[in-house]
Design a protein around this motif. Structure first.
Motif, PDB file in Angstrom:
ATOM      1  N   ARG A  53      -3.637   4.939  -3.151  1.00 27.95           N
ATOM      2  CA  ARG A  53      -4.584   4.167  -3.946  1.00 27.95           C
ATOM      3  C   ARG A  53      -4.488   2.676  -3.599  1.00 27.95           C
ATOM      4  NH1 ARG A  53      -5.727   7.151  -9.024  1.00 27.95           N
ATOM      5  NH2 ARG A  53      -6.860   8.934  -8.189  1.00 27.95           N
ATOM      6  N   PRO A  54      -5.097   2.258  -2.484  1.00 25.52           N
ATOM      7  CA  PRO A  54      -5.071   0.829  -2.159  1.00 25.52           C
ATOM      8  C   PRO A  54      -5.914   0.026  -3.144  1.00 25.52           C
ATOM      9  CG  PRO A  54      -6.495   2.012  -0.638  1.00 25.52           C
ATOM     10  CD  PRO A  54      -5.857   3.046  -1.513  1.00 25.52           C
ATOM     11  N   SER A  55      -5.498  -1.184  -3.401  1.00 26.48           N
ATOM     12  CA  SER A  55      -6.284  -2.089  -4.237  1.00 26.48           C
ATOM     13  C   SER A  55      -7.000  -3.068  -3.301  1.00 26.48           C
ATOM     14  CB  SER A  55      -5.375  -2.853  -5.199  1.00 26.48           C
ATOM     15  OG  SER A  55      -4.740  -3.933  -4.545  1.00 26.48           O
ATOM     16  N   PRO A  56      -7.938  -3.847  -3.822  1.00 25.91           N
ATOM     17  CA  PRO A  56      -8.580  -4.851  -2.978  1.00 25.91           C
ATOM     18  C   PRO A  56      -7.758  -6.136  -2.835  1.00 25.91           C
ATOM     19  CG  PRO A  56      -9.636  -4.771  -5.133  1.00 25.91           C
ATOM     20  CD  PRO A  56      -8.603  -3.691  -5.118  1.00 25.91           C
ATOM     21  N   GLU A  72      -0.972  -2.469   8.056  1.00 23.18           N
ATOM     22  CA  GLU A  72      -2.369  -2.238   7.669  1.00 23.18           C
ATOM     23  C   GLU A  72      -2.472  -1.062   6.719  1.00 23.18           C
ATOM     24  OE1 GLU A  72      -5.190  -3.840   8.505  1.00 23.18           O
ATOM     25  OE2 GLU A  72      -4.115  -5.346   9.651  1.00 23.18           O
ATOM     26  N   PRO A  73      -3.321  -1.139   5.726  1.00 20.68           N
ATOM     27  CA  PRO A  73      -4.031  -2.327   5.280  1.00 20.68           C
ATOM     28  C   PRO A  73      -3.076  -3.256   4.519  1.00 20.68           C
ATOM     29  CG  PRO A  73      -4.532  -0.487   3.821  1.00 20.68           C
ATOM     30  CD  PRO A  73      -3.645   0.048   4.906  1.00 20.68           C
ATOM     31  N   GLU A  74      -3.277  -4.530   4.653  1.00 20.68           N
ATOM     32  CA  GLU A  74      -2.357  -5.526   4.095  1.00 20.68           C
ATOM     33  C   GLU A  74      -2.678  -5.842   2.639  1.00 20.68           C
ATOM     34  OE1 GLU A  74      -2.667  -8.765   6.839  1.00 20.68           O
ATOM     35  OE2 GLU A  74      -1.651  -7.652   8.420  1.00 20.68           O
ATOM     36  N   VAL A  75      -2.789  -4.777   1.829  1.00 21.69           N
ATOM     37  CA  VAL A  75      -3.139  -4.912   0.414  1.00 21.69           C
ATOM     38  C   VAL A  75      -2.032  -4.317  -0.444  1.00 21.69           C
ATOM     39  CG1 VAL A  75      -5.625  -4.845   0.857  1.00 21.69           C
ATOM     40  CG2 VAL A  75      -4.399  -2.708   0.378  1.00 21.69           C
TER      41      VAL A  75
END
Length: 195
Positions: A53-56, A72-75
């Motif tokens: 669950r990546p966040s923005p 990656e992704p760097e969130v």
């Protein structure tokens, strides 16, 4: 919890380093279509983090000093609905014999890293890093009950699961590599009524 009798849906026991993969029967929207890495299990309950669950929110916006170590992704990732104002880091060591200060192993070279540890002390030892806001938690017997009710598949983890760049496909990736009929579940739609 870890000593319960394995059910038909189990591949492994609920222990630190195991994955929980949400089954279609999962009724809690916080965990629908999730993969959770179990970090701790004892008589008081269990704790883990949702891996997909990546966040923005960019890590650099909150943890500037760690920005060059995350992949990656760097969130920030949403680790779960509990303690969302705090953060937890999972790290992969370059060499398991060279664990830095603030590192607690969970699965081989993979472990929890204390974000209070100075970056310059741990940077040479780390191969990968991912930071999670919040975590998933269960009280005594709660996770065992959910597994028994068919809410979770319990399967072995691989350290690379934590750092999958395609988190949307993690459920399918994990199920696809399982033995026997469980691999077939990787092709099911998110809503089983559509099948």
């Amino acid at each position: 919890m870890a000593s319960r009798t394995p059910g038909a849906n189990d591949v492994t026991a609920v222990v630190p380093g195991a994955l929980l993969v949400a089954q279609p029967a999962m009724g809690d929207p916080n965990f629908s279509e999730t993969v959770v890495l179990v970090l701790d299990v004892d008589d008081d309950g269990a704790l883990g983090v949702v891996l997909n669950r990546p966040s923005p929110l960019l890590v650099a916006a909150v943890f500037e000093e760690w920005r060059d170590l995350v992949g990656e992704p760097e969130v920030l990732f949403r680790g779960g609905p509990v303690g969302t104002d705090g953060a937890l880091a999972l790290a992969l060591l370059r060499d398991p014999e060279q664990a830095p200060q603030g590192f607690r192993p969970v699965l081989g070279r993979l472990g929890v890293l204390d974000l209070e540890t100075p970056v310059d002390l741990v940077q040479p030892a780390l191969a990968r890093l991912r930071i999670f806001a919040g975590y998933a938690g269960w009280g005594p017997g709660q996770l065992a009950d959910e597994v028994g009710e068919g809410a979770w598949y319990v399967v072995p983890a691989e350290p690379e699961d934590v750092f999958s760049p395609e988190s949307d496909d993690l459920v399918r990736e994990v199920l696809r590599r399982q033995p026997g009929a469980m691999a077939w579940h990787s092709t099911r739609p998110a809503d089983p009524d559509l099948n």
